[in-house]
Design an enzyme around this catalytic site. Structure first.
Site, PDB file in Angstrom:
ATOM      1  N   ASN A   1       9.244  -7.536   4.342  1.00  0.00           N
ATOM      2  CA  ASN A   1       8.729  -5.638   3.224  1.00  0.00           C
ATOM      3  C   ASN A   1      10.032  -4.940   3.966  1.00  0.00           C
ATOM      4  O   ASN A   1      10.373  -4.865   4.599  1.00  0.00           O
ATOM      5  CB  ASN A   1       7.449  -5.152   3.559  1.00  0.00           C
ATOM      6  CG  ASN A   1       7.474  -3.540   2.526  1.00  0.00           C
ATOM      7  OD1 ASN A   1       7.131  -2.551   3.276  1.00  0.00           O
ATOM      8  ND2 ASN A   1       7.452  -3.344   1.397  1.00  0.00           N
ATOM      9  N   GLY A   2      10.217  -4.256   2.518  1.00  0.00           N
ATOM     10  CA  GLY A   2      11.113  -3.474   2.329  1.00  0.00           C
ATOM     11  C   GLY A   2      12.907  -3.370   1.805  1.00  0.00           C
ATOM     12  O   GLY A   2      13.588  -4.083   2.123  1.00  0.00           O
TER      13      GLY A   2
ATOM     14  N   CYS B   1       2.458   2.842   9.088  1.00  0.00           N
ATOM     15  CA  CYS B   1       3.267   4.414   7.914  1.00  0.00           C
ATOM     16  C   CYS B   1       3.820   4.876   8.767  1.00  0.00           C
ATOM     17  O   CYS B   1       3.321   5.117  10.234  1.00  0.00           O
ATOM     18  CB  CYS B   1       1.818   4.571   7.374  1.00  0.00           C
ATOM     19  SG  CYS B   1       1.872   5.947   6.301  1.00  0.00           S
TER      20      CYS B   1
ATOM     21  N   PRO C   1       0.783  -1.338   0.566  1.00  0.00           N
ATOM     22  CA  PRO C   1       0.170   0.101   0.010  1.00  0.00           C
ATOM     23  C   PRO C   1       1.098   1.302   0.199  1.00  0.00           C
ATOM     24  O   PRO C   1       1.616   1.205   0.760  1.00  0.00           O
ATOM     25  CB  PRO C   1      -0.604  -0.196   1.155  1.00  0.00           C
ATOM     26  CG  PRO C   1       0.199  -1.117   2.216  1.00  0.00           C
ATOM     27  CD  PRO C   1       0.919  -2.040   1.158  1.00  0.00           C
TER      28      PRO C   1
ATOM     29  N   LYS D   1      -0.348  -4.764   8.766  1.00  0.00           N
ATOM     30  CA  LYS D   1       1.276  -4.158   8.721  1.00  0.00           C
ATOM     31  C   LYS D   1       1.755  -3.276   9.374  1.00  0.00           C
ATOM     32  O   LYS D   1       1.142  -2.611   9.903  1.00  0.00           O
ATOM     33  CB  LYS D   1       1.201  -3.734   7.256  1.00  0.00           C
ATOM     34  CG  LYS D   1       2.155  -3.056   6.296  1.00  0.00           C
ATOM     35  CD  LYS D   1       1.839  -2.538   5.387  1.00  0.00           C
ATOM     36  CE  LYS D   1       3.570  -2.283   4.417  1.00  0.00           C
ATOM     37  NZ  LYS D   1       3.169  -1.383   4.965  1.00  0.00           N
TER      38      LYS D   1
ATOM     39  N   GLY E   1       7.234  -1.887  -2.576  1.00  0.00           N
ATOM     40  CA  GLY E   1       6.976  -0.965  -3.040  1.00  0.00           C
ATOM     41  C   GLY E   1       7.090   0.104  -3.657  1.00  0.00           C
ATOM     42  O   GLY E   1       7.189   0.137  -4.529  1.00  0.00           O
TER      43      GLY E   1
ATOM     44  N   GLN F   1      -6.515  -0.646   2.947  1.00  0.00           N
ATOM     45  CA  GLN F   1      -5.617  -0.660   4.346  1.00  0.00           C
ATOM     46  C   GLN F   1      -6.733   0.246   4.569  1.00  0.00           C
ATOM     47  O   GLN F   1      -7.349   1.389   4.794  1.00  0.00           O
ATOM     48  CB  GLN F   1      -4.819  -0.797   3.905  1.00  0.00           C
ATOM     49  CG  GLN F   1      -3.654  -0.478   5.744  1.00  0.00           C
ATOM     50  CD  GLN F   1      -2.119   0.574   5.218  1.00  0.00           C
ATOM     51  OE1 GLN F   1      -2.404   1.865   4.877  1.00  0.00           O
ATOM     52  NE2 GLN F   1      -1.504  -1.044   4.966  1.00  0.00           N
TER      53      GLN F   1
END
Ligand SMILES: Cc1cc2nc3c(=O)[nH]c(=O)nc-3n(C[C@H](O)[C@H](O)[C@H](O)COP(=O)(O)O)c2cc1C
Length: 330
Positions: free
Chosen positions: A200-201, A99, A15, A139, A224, A69
């Protein structure tokens, strides 16, 4: 190796607020991305039903489940938001605890919740209650800072509360986007629970996806920023991870995809706003265009394409850039 108790998809588009709207998600699934998550919607905004928010989270065309989300700083907003999404027929609700934006964390939602575990747990419970059986995922980041790496604790709570999948961005909130994602640290969450964990990342290719999977022992990966301007990337990584060859779309297919995205953006937001919103994707696509263009020509092409206010002119300019690399002479 743990046995996972559900069959989550293994490659995801992350997202990204302001970027992963329905128009972009449609392109990602068109090129084979198994799972996409909408940009975040604030629970209270959904409750107040701001039409632009509803539009942004609207279901993308094409394959794939509809996953929205949700961010909230008050459990009641999370509960109500989850109820509304369930009534709308979403397939899964993803809780935003990752976030770092001050706009979000200032109100103690997003990754700020990781600093307030009691509130974070109440938010998880509220999403599950409001979802009334709709699968809910979570997340998050590794923690607030290096001293508080509490992703495994929250994941344990989430698992017993009924969450179906956990994504971990391998940075702390205090890192924002600095340094490199720590895929090894994600392994602490993987070993804490038996749910699928998605790493993720900084995953930007199939080799980096493989490295993230090896270091974290995660079930899957989420991509992402690297997908901006390359909506086929998650599909390519998914195919290659499962041992299939993947043919990168030709320049003319890439152009068709960008044109479809521009048109979708205009139908979502209106002609003028739609063009403005899609500009970051156009700019990223020109940046990543695999043609021998000098940096100066690329910059000129980007600035030219991003100033055009009229759809047909934009499309013909993009055709020149993509297919002829014309119209960009300094
Ligand atoms: C412009 C932008 C917007 C983002 N918006 C969200 C969001 O709405 N919800 C969320 O959970 N993460 C958001 N993120 C974080 C990404 O989902 C992802 O965790 C992060 O970018 C690391 O992955 P990457 O290195 O593959 O980009 C955003 C990131 C960026 C760059």
């Amino acid at each position: 190796m743990r046995v996972h108790n559900n069959q989550a998809e293994r490659v995801w588009l992350a997202p990204m607020s302001g970027s992963t709207d329905a128009a972009f998600r449609r392109q990602a699934v068109r090129f084979g991305c198994p799972a996409v998550v909408s940009e975040m919607v604030a629970g209270e905004t959904l409750v107040a039903a701001r039409p632009d928010m509803v539009r942004r989270t609207c279901r993308h065309e094409g394959r794939g489940r509809w996953i929205v989300q949700l961010a909230a700083r008050r459990p009641e907003d999370m509960r109500k938001g989850a109820e509304l999404l369930t009534e709308a027929g979403v397939d899964q609700i993803d809780i935003n605890m990752g976030c770092p934006s001050r706009q979000v964390t200032g109100g103690s939602s997003g990754s700020a919740l990781m600093r307030e575990p009691a509130l974070a747990k109440a938010i998880i419970d509220a999403a599950i209650e409001g979802g009334q059986g709709t699968p809910v995922s979570l997340k998050m980041r590794l923690g607030w800072d290096r001293e508080q790496l509490n992703a495994p604790d929250l994941a344990r709570y989430a698992e017993q509360a009924g969450i179906v999948m956990v994504t971990v961005h391998g940075r702390t909130r205090c890192q924002f986007y600095k340094g490199h994602a720590d895929w090894q640290r994600i392994a602490d969450t993987v070993s804490a629970i038996s749910l699928p964990v998605i790493a993720n990342g900084d995953i930007c290719s199939t080799p980096s996806a493989r490295a993230a999977l090896t270091q974290s022992a995660a079930y899957g990966v989420m991509i992402g920023r690297a997908a901006m301007g390359r909506p086929w990337l998650p599909g390519q990584i998914a195919a290659e991870l499962s041992g299939q060859a993947y043919e990168v779309p030709s320049l003319s297919e890439q152009l068709d995809s960008l044109i479809e995205q521009i048109e979708d953006s205009q139908s979502l937001y209106g002609k003028t706003l739609g063009l403005r919103i899609v500009r970051k994707h156009i700019s990223a696509a020109i940046d990543k265009l695999d043609v021998p263009l000098s940096e100066a020509h690329r910059r000129r092409a980007r600035s030219m394409a991003c100033q055009i206010e009229e759809g047909a002119t934009l499309i013909s300019t993009l055709s020149d850039i993509f297919l002829e690399q014309r119209g960009v002479a300094a």
